[in-house]
Write a protein that holds these residues in place. Structure first.
Motif, PDB file in Angstrom:
ATOM      1  N   ARG A  11      -7.663   4.785  -5.746  1.00 28.10           N
ATOM      2  CA  ARG A  11      -7.587   6.193  -5.349  1.00 28.10           C
ATOM      3  C   ARG A  11      -6.412   6.914  -6.010  1.00 28.10           C
ATOM      4  NH1 ARG A  11      -4.938   7.894  -0.968  1.00 28.10           N
ATOM      5  NH2 ARG A  11      -4.911   5.787  -0.091  1.00 28.10           N
ATOM      6  N   VAL A  12      -5.228   6.305  -5.995  1.00 27.88           N
ATOM      7  CA  VAL A  12      -4.054   7.000  -6.530  1.00 27.88           C
ATOM      8  C   VAL A  12      -3.190   6.144  -7.463  1.00 27.88           C
ATOM      9  CG1 VAL A  12      -3.899   8.501  -4.507  1.00 27.88           C
ATOM     10  CG2 VAL A  12      -2.528   6.404  -4.569  1.00 27.88           C
ATOM     11  N   GLY A  13      -3.490   4.859  -7.577  1.00 29.30           N
ATOM     12  CA  GLY A  13      -2.584   3.964  -8.307  1.00 29.30           C
ATOM     13  C   GLY A  13      -2.582   4.141  -9.804  1.00 29.30           C
ATOM     14  N   SER A  62      -8.629  -4.983   1.013  1.00 29.54           N
ATOM     15  CA  SER A  62      -9.456  -3.768   0.916  1.00 29.54           C
ATOM     16  C   SER A  62      -8.570  -2.528   0.859  1.00 29.54           C
ATOM     17  CB  SER A  62     -10.437  -3.688   2.083  1.00 29.54           C
ATOM     18  OG  SER A  62      -9.747  -3.618   3.324  1.00 29.54           O
ATOM     19  N   ASP A  63      -7.466  -2.521   1.610  1.00 26.40           N
ATOM     20  CA  ASP A  63      -6.537  -1.392   1.577  1.00 26.40           C
ATOM     21  C   ASP A  63      -5.797  -1.316   0.243  1.00 26.40           C
ATOM     22  OD1 ASP A  63      -7.267  -0.827   4.184  1.00 26.40           O
ATOM     23  OD2 ASP A  63      -5.518  -1.819   5.075  1.00 26.40           O
ATOM     24  N   VAL A  64      -5.401  -2.484  -0.272  1.00 27.08           N
ATOM     25  CA  VAL A  64      -4.703  -2.520  -1.562  1.00 27.08           C
ATOM     26  C   VAL A  64      -5.609  -1.988  -2.665  1.00 27.08           C
ATOM     27  CG1 VAL A  64      -3.720  -4.043  -3.331  1.00 27.08           C
ATOM     28  CG2 VAL A  64      -3.159  -4.415  -0.914  1.00 27.08           C
ATOM     29  N   PHE A  65      -6.837  -2.500  -2.721  1.00 22.68           N
ATOM     30  CA  PHE A  65      -7.735  -2.057  -3.786  1.00 22.68           C
ATOM     31  C   PHE A  65      -8.090  -0.583  -3.634  1.00 22.68           C
ATOM     32  CE2 PHE A  65      -9.149  -6.719  -3.773  1.00 22.68           C
ATOM     33  CZ  PHE A  65      -8.240  -7.048  -4.763  1.00 22.68           C
ATOM     34  N   SER A  66      -8.229  -0.136  -2.413  1.00 22.34           N
ATOM     35  CA  SER A  66      -8.552   1.270  -2.176  1.00 22.34           C
ATOM     36  C   SER A  66      -7.461   2.192  -2.706  1.00 22.34           C
ATOM     37  CB  SER A  66      -8.767   1.517  -0.682  1.00 22.34           C
ATOM     38  OG  SER A  66      -8.981   2.887  -0.429  1.00 22.34           O
ATOM     39  N   VAL A  81      -1.378  -4.447 -11.626  1.00 18.05           N
ATOM     40  CA  VAL A  81      -1.027  -4.908 -10.279  1.00 18.05           C
ATOM     41  C   VAL A  81      -1.190  -6.419 -10.199  1.00 18.05           C
ATOM     42  CG1 VAL A  81      -1.725  -4.836  -7.848  1.00 18.05           C
ATOM     43  CG2 VAL A  81      -1.645  -2.715  -9.189  1.00 18.05           C
ATOM     44  N   HIS A  82      -0.155  -7.105  -9.729  1.00 20.35           N
ATOM     45  CA  HIS A  82      -0.256  -8.548  -9.556  1.00 20.35           C
ATOM     46  C   HIS A  82      -0.948  -8.868  -8.231  1.00 20.35           C
ATOM     47  CE1 HIS A  82       2.443 -10.870 -12.539  1.00 20.35           C
ATOM     48  NE2 HIS A  82       1.757  -9.925 -13.135  1.00 20.35           N
ATOM     49  N   VAL A  83      -2.106  -9.431  -8.364  1.00 16.13           N
ATOM     50  CA  VAL A  83      -2.932  -9.819  -7.218  1.00 16.13           C
ATOM     51  C   VAL A  83      -2.506 -11.225  -6.814  1.00 16.13           C
ATOM     52  CG1 VAL A  83      -5.295 -10.254  -6.455  1.00 16.13           C
ATOM     53  CG2 VAL A  83      -4.804  -8.312  -7.954  1.00 16.13           C
ATOM     54  N   LYS A  84      -1.574 -11.275  -5.888  1.00 12.39           N
ATOM     55  CA  LYS A  84      -1.052 -12.549  -5.376  1.00 12.39           C
ATOM     56  C   LYS A  84      -1.196 -12.551  -3.860  1.00 12.39           C
ATOM     57  CE  LYS A  84       2.592 -14.350  -7.151  1.00 12.39           C
ATOM     58  NZ  LYS A  84       3.943 -14.019  -7.631  1.00 12.39           N
ATOM     59  N   GLU A  85      -1.633 -13.654  -3.313  1.00  8.93           N
ATOM     60  CA  GLU A  85      -1.838 -13.759  -1.867  1.00  8.93           C
ATOM     61  C   GLU A  85      -0.512 -13.927  -1.139  1.00  8.93           C
ATOM     62  OE1 GLU A  85      -3.264 -12.956   1.071  1.00  8.93           O
ATOM     63  OE2 GLU A  85      -5.072 -13.400  -0.100  1.00  8.93           O
ATOM     64  N   PHE A  86      -0.516 -13.594   0.140  1.00  8.78           N
ATOM     65  CA  PHE A  86       0.623 -13.872   1.016  1.00  8.78           C
ATOM     66  C   PHE A  86       0.120 -14.566   2.274  1.00  8.78           C
ATOM     67  CE2 PHE A  86       3.420 -12.369   4.601  1.00  8.78           C
ATOM     68  CZ  PHE A  86       4.459 -13.247   4.324  1.00  8.78           C
ATOM     69  N   VAL A 140       0.841  -1.198   0.000  1.00  7.89           N
ATOM     70  CA  VAL A 140       0.000   0.000   0.000  1.00  7.89           C
ATOM     71  C   VAL A 140       0.880   1.254   0.000  1.00  7.89           C
ATOM     72  CG1 VAL A 140      -1.719   1.312   1.297  1.00  7.89           C
ATOM     73  CG2 VAL A 140      -1.935  -1.181   1.096  1.00  7.89           C
ATOM     74  N   ALA A 141       1.915   1.258   0.823  1.00  8.21           N
ATOM     75  CA  ALA A 141       2.831   2.402   0.885  1.00  8.21           C
ATOM     76  C   ALA A 141       3.570   2.602  -0.434  1.00  8.21           C
ATOM     77  CB  ALA A 141       3.824   2.219   2.030  1.00  8.21           C
ATOM     78  N   LEU A 142       3.957   1.513  -1.089  1.00 10.05           N
ATOM     79  CA  LEU A 142       4.649   1.639  -2.369  1.00 10.05           C
ATOM     80  C   LEU A 142       3.740   2.219  -3.439  1.00 10.05           C
ATOM     81  CD1 LEU A 142       6.732  -1.662  -2.369  1.00 10.05           C
ATOM     82  CD2 LEU A 142       7.666   0.661  -2.467  1.00 10.05           C
ATOM     83  N   ILE A 143       2.488   1.782  -3.468  1.00  9.18           N
ATOM     84  CA  ILE A 143       1.550   2.326  -4.449  1.00  9.18           C
ATOM     85  C   ILE A 143       1.302   3.812  -4.182  1.00  9.18           C
ATOM     86  CG2 ILE A 143      -0.806   2.156  -5.367  1.00  9.18           C
ATOM     87  CD1 ILE A 143      -0.588  -0.913  -4.658  1.00  9.18           C
ATOM     88  N   GLU A 144       1.209   4.173  -2.915  1.00 14.05           N
ATOM     89  CA  GLU A 144       1.080   5.591  -2.534  1.00 14.05           C
ATOM     90  C   GLU A 144       2.313   6.376  -2.982  1.00 14.05           C
ATOM     91  OE1 GLU A 144      -1.136   7.518  -0.896  1.00 14.05           O
ATOM     92  OE2 GLU A 144      -2.359   6.252   0.434  1.00 14.05           O
ATOM     93  N   ARG A 145       3.476   5.825  -2.717  1.00 10.93           N
ATOM     94  CA  ARG A 145       4.735   6.533  -2.999  1.00 10.93           C
ATOM     95  C   ARG A 145       4.904   6.815  -4.490  1.00 10.93           C
ATOM     96  NH1 ARG A 145      10.686   4.796  -0.651  1.00 10.93           N
ATOM     97  NH2 ARG A 145      11.989   5.963  -2.118  1.00 10.93           N
TER      98      ARG A 145
END
Length: 253
Positions: A219-221, A211-215, A189-194, A176-181
């Motif tokens: 929003r800014v991605g 939910s945070d990733v998609f948001s 975006v690669h949707v892969k589980e962890f 999330v921080a990287l997408i914001e940055r």
């Protein structure tokens, strides 16, 4: 904003593709995927692949392409092939360790990516870089940076940051921080589980805060495609990727 479509990285079903590419693409489309990202072309021409996509109502969401195929005489052939596919995202999936193992080598790689990006932009296309675990870990000679942050700090905004969410978390990074940055650069975006205890866990059943990733993507991605990738299996690969999509649909995607 408009809903972001969901594609499948075909590496997820690589053995199925190798056995029966037409049947696998039909199965993927029937599940409800709207596009695919290629990781190899299974000895098919671009025209053949485009016909298979069109027959199944699928779009090309990207292609993972070695960096050497984006340089010199190879570049024109790569552009022509991807234009025939209808694909504008030609993403470098990795580079050799010697191109990302220090601040200086990462900056050299960034210059190459910038040069490729400039060439592709003239064709309405984009290059980008995809992370594995190692790219988000601290650099040996600069603990304040990673290969990923060094690359994207040093490249033009048009170089796509194709963040792999699962790999990022496995490497200790916050997706999330990287997408914001790098706002606006997470075009795909690669949707892969962890799941720290089980690498076979499907999307939606691990610890990724989806939910945070998609948001943040919405929003800014600048995100145009969510691309499911699932690499290790507790059941047949096609069943795994169908479960991933089912869970995403239940999240409202």
């Amino acid at each position: 904003m408009a809903r972001i479509p969901i594609a499948l990285q075909l590496y997820s079903v690589r053995e199925d593709c190798a056995r029966d590419l037409p049947g696998t693409l039909a199965a993927v489309a029937n599940m409800g995927y709207e596009g695919v990202e290629f990781a190899g072309f299974y000895d098919r021409s671009a025209k053949e692949l485009r016909k298979l996509l069109d027959e199944n109502g699928l779009k090309a969401a990207g292609s993972h392409t070695r960096l050497d195929l984006l340089r010199g005489d190879e570049l024109a052939r790569t552009v022509e092939f991807n234009q025939e596919l209808g694909n504008k995202y030609v993403v470098v999936p990795s580079v050799p360790e010697a191109m990302r193992n220090s601040k200086a080598t990462c900056l050299d790689t960034a210059r190459i990516l910038d040069e490729v990006a400039a060439e592709l932009l003239s064709h309405g296309m984009f290059t980008g870089y995809h992370n594995h675990k190692v790219e988000v870990e601290p650099l040996p000679d600069d603990a304040t940076a990673s290969a990923f942050t060094t690359l994207f700090d040093a490249t033009r905004p048009e170089v796509v940051m194709q963040i792999d969410v699962g790999h990022a978390m496995r490497g200790g990074a916050d997706p999330v921080a990287l997408i914001e940055r790098y706002a606006g650069r997470a075009k795909t975006v690669h949707v892969k589980e962890f799941d720290p205890n089980d690498e076979t866990t499907v999307v939606g059943e691990g610890i990724v805060p989806w939910s945070d990733v998609f948001s943040v993507c919405e929003r800014v991605g600048g995100t145009e495609w969510y691309i499911v990738e699932h690499e290790r299996y507790s059941k047949p690969p096609l069943e795994c990727v169908e479960a991933c999509l089912k869970n995403l649909k239940e999240m409202g995607k």
